[in-house]
Write a protein that holds these residues in place. Sequence first.
Motif, PDB file in Angstrom:
ATOM      1  N   LEU A 391       0.771  -1.142   0.059  1.00 52.66           N
ATOM      2  CA  LEU A 391       0.007  -0.110  -0.182  1.00 52.66           C
ATOM      3  C   LEU A 391       0.920   1.314   0.004  1.00 52.66           C
ATOM      4  N   GLY A 392       2.150   1.055  -0.341  1.00 57.64           N
ATOM      5  CA  GLY A 392       3.030   2.306  -0.133  1.00 57.64           C
ATOM      6  C   GLY A 392       3.521   2.695   1.157  1.00 57.64           C
ATOM      7  N   GLY A 393       3.415   2.062   2.291  1.00 55.72           N
ATOM      8  CA  GLY A 393       3.880   2.236   3.734  1.00 55.72           C
ATOM      9  C   GLY A 393       4.882   1.325   4.300  1.00 55.72           C
ATOM     10  N   SER A 394       4.909   1.356   5.444  1.00 54.12           N
ATOM     11  CA  SER A 394       6.169   0.386   6.006  1.00 54.12           C
ATOM     12  C   SER A 394       5.806   0.053   7.305  1.00 54.12           C
ATOM     13  N   LEU A 395       6.694  -0.838   7.800  1.00 53.34           N
ATOM     14  CA  LEU A 395       6.423  -1.355   9.253  1.00 53.34           C
ATOM     15  C   LEU A 395       7.892  -1.287   9.625  1.00 53.34           C
ATOM     16  N   GLU A 396       8.265  -0.424  10.689  1.00 57.67           N
ATOM     17  CA  GLU A 396       9.682  -0.457  11.281  1.00 57.67           C
ATOM     18  C   GLU A 396       9.735  -0.908  12.644  1.00 57.67           C
ATOM     19  N   LEU A 397      10.696  -1.250  12.873  1.00 59.68           N
ATOM     20  CA  LEU A 397      11.149  -1.643  14.050  1.00 59.68           C
ATOM     21  C   LEU A 397      12.424  -1.026  14.641  1.00 59.68           C
ATOM     22  N   THR A 398      12.474  -0.191  15.849  1.00 60.14           N
ATOM     23  CA  THR A 398      13.552   0.425  16.088  1.00 60.14           C
ATOM     24  C   THR A 398      13.492   0.306  17.806  1.00 60.14           C
ATOM     25  N   ALA A 399      14.532   1.180  18.392  1.00 62.77           N
ATOM     26  CA  ALA A 399      14.558   1.232  19.833  1.00 62.77           C
ATOM     27  C   ALA A 399      14.750   2.578  20.124  1.00 62.77           C
ATOM     28  N   ASP A 400      13.806   2.780  21.359  1.00 63.98           N
ATOM     29  CA  ASP A 400      13.882   4.335  21.969  1.00 63.98           C
ATOM     30  C   ASP A 400      15.047   4.431  22.990  1.00 63.98           C
ATOM     31  N   ASP A 401      15.479   5.583  23.562  1.00 60.46           N
ATOM     32  CA  ASP A 401      16.373   5.975  24.297  1.00 60.46           C
ATOM     33  C   ASP A 401      16.302   5.170  25.634  1.00 60.46           C
ATOM     34  N   GLY A 402      15.186   4.422  25.985  1.00 63.56           N
ATOM     35  CA  GLY A 402      15.328   3.513  27.136  1.00 63.56           C
ATOM     36  C   GLY A 402      15.367   2.092  26.703  1.00 63.56           C
ATOM     37  N   GLY A 403      15.668   1.880  25.384  1.00 67.11           N
ATOM     38  CA  GLY A 403      16.093   0.617  25.257  1.00 67.11           C
ATOM     39  C   GLY A 403      14.804  -0.436  24.725  1.00 67.11           C
ATOM     40  N   ARG A 404      13.397   0.326  24.826  1.00 67.40           N
ATOM     41  CA  ARG A 404      12.519  -0.608  24.531  1.00 67.40           C
ATOM     42  C   ARG A 404      12.159  -0.470  22.887  1.00 67.40           C
ATOM     43  N   THR A 405      11.488  -1.646  22.608  1.00 69.13           N
ATOM     44  CA  THR A 405      11.049  -1.893  21.199  1.00 69.13           C
ATOM     45  C   THR A 405      10.116  -0.946  20.814  1.00 69.13           C
ATOM     46  N   VAL A 406      10.159  -0.209  19.678  1.00 68.30           N
ATOM     47  CA  VAL A 406       9.152   0.611  19.032  1.00 68.30           C
ATOM     48  C   VAL A 406       8.701   0.003  17.629  1.00 68.30           C
ATOM     49  N   LEU A 407       7.428  -0.516  17.366  1.00 70.82           N
ATOM     50  CA  LEU A 407       6.996  -0.687  16.171  1.00 70.82           C
ATOM     51  C   LEU A 407       6.222   0.329  15.743  1.00 70.82           C
TER      52      LEU A 407
END
Length: 425
Positions: A391-407
């Motif tokens: 659909l032209g989008g994305s699903l990204e996985l990163t880590a925030d400053d506290g080490g938590r996983t951000v989807l």
Amino acid sequence: MDRTGTARVGRALSVVAVVAVCLILAVVAGNAVLGPAVGPLLAPFAGAGLAAGVLALVARGRDDEHSATGHSGRSALVAATAPTSLAALVEVLREGTGAAHAEVWLVVPDGFVAQDGTERVATTTDLLLRPDVDHALPVVDDGELRAVLTVGKPGRPVTAADRALVVEIGAGARLLLRVVARGAELRARVARADELARETEASRRRLGRARELERHRLVGELGGATTERLAGFRAAVTAAAESVDEGLEEPEGDPAREEAAEFARHHLATARERLEELLDRFRVIARGVHPAVLRDQGPRAALEEVVADLPRAVHLTGRLAQRLPWEVESGLYYAAAAALALLGARAGEEPLELALEQVGDHAEVRVTDATADPDATRTALADDADRLAALGGSLELTADDGGRTVLRARLPIQLRPLVGTGLTG
């Protein structure tokens, strides 16, 4: 007789010939149009006027030719005011000015490119600072810069005659450069059309892949919902039937008959529980396939309904600034629901954070989890990433400053299928 006298006699004879031809044409035309009575009377006047006009045009052309002399390359310019190629234009520019270097720099979106495509400069300043450029002339057509003509004469001055010649070449080259620009624009549009065709075909394949993945997901959901629960329901009904059969074999008033009836009632109650569980599961699946709340009230209300059924606490914040097209809202909803189903199945852990937000021309849903395994989450949600990418989008996985996983699931407000990977991080 010398050469000058011969030229004068030739010009005189030419004048006589022109006048004679004009008179003859006037007499013939007068007789044909006005008749033999009036035509011969007016023919001399008409012939004289025609001869005067022809001689004036010849004199003007001779004056223009004389004004063009005085420079070694001026005659070459007359023959090349509309050259058939940019290479020919460069050659005329070089030979006419006696330059060691001459070039036509075409305007492109990111600067200027030499006519043969071998060199490129980013700005006008870069072009003027080149060591092989001693004089430059911009060629403007219809208020638009088409090209820049440059000449270089190391160790020799660029004369006024050189500058005048460059101006004349630029004036004669406007039509050619306009054609070149239109051709380049046409080629760019054709290339863009080919690129869009490739993107459309790739998007069509990815959408087909997304539909296939969704079909497999639904088959898996239905299989998981029916297999175990139907087996339990079948076993309970079978046990109830066996208990009834055993009770019927006992005589009236026998305690064994009452005991069999009690067993039958117990198994029927178990069957009823299994059936209710099966119906509830079907309701959940139906809500996931076509969430009525999502259609009526939007993604936040639909996700609140999903959150209410999870064993793990979820802190839901934010909302979209406006209702978006169905494809966008449903795409974000399904991605968030899949993430919640994966990460929210474990009770007793730290609450998940779920946020909805609209940033510029994109809408997104973020799920933050302090205990998630990024690699396992990425693998489990690969199909959802493909669906968003289609659909032209994305699903990204990163880590925030506290080490938590951000989807982060993102989609453009106006869908534009893209070619590329869906899951990054």
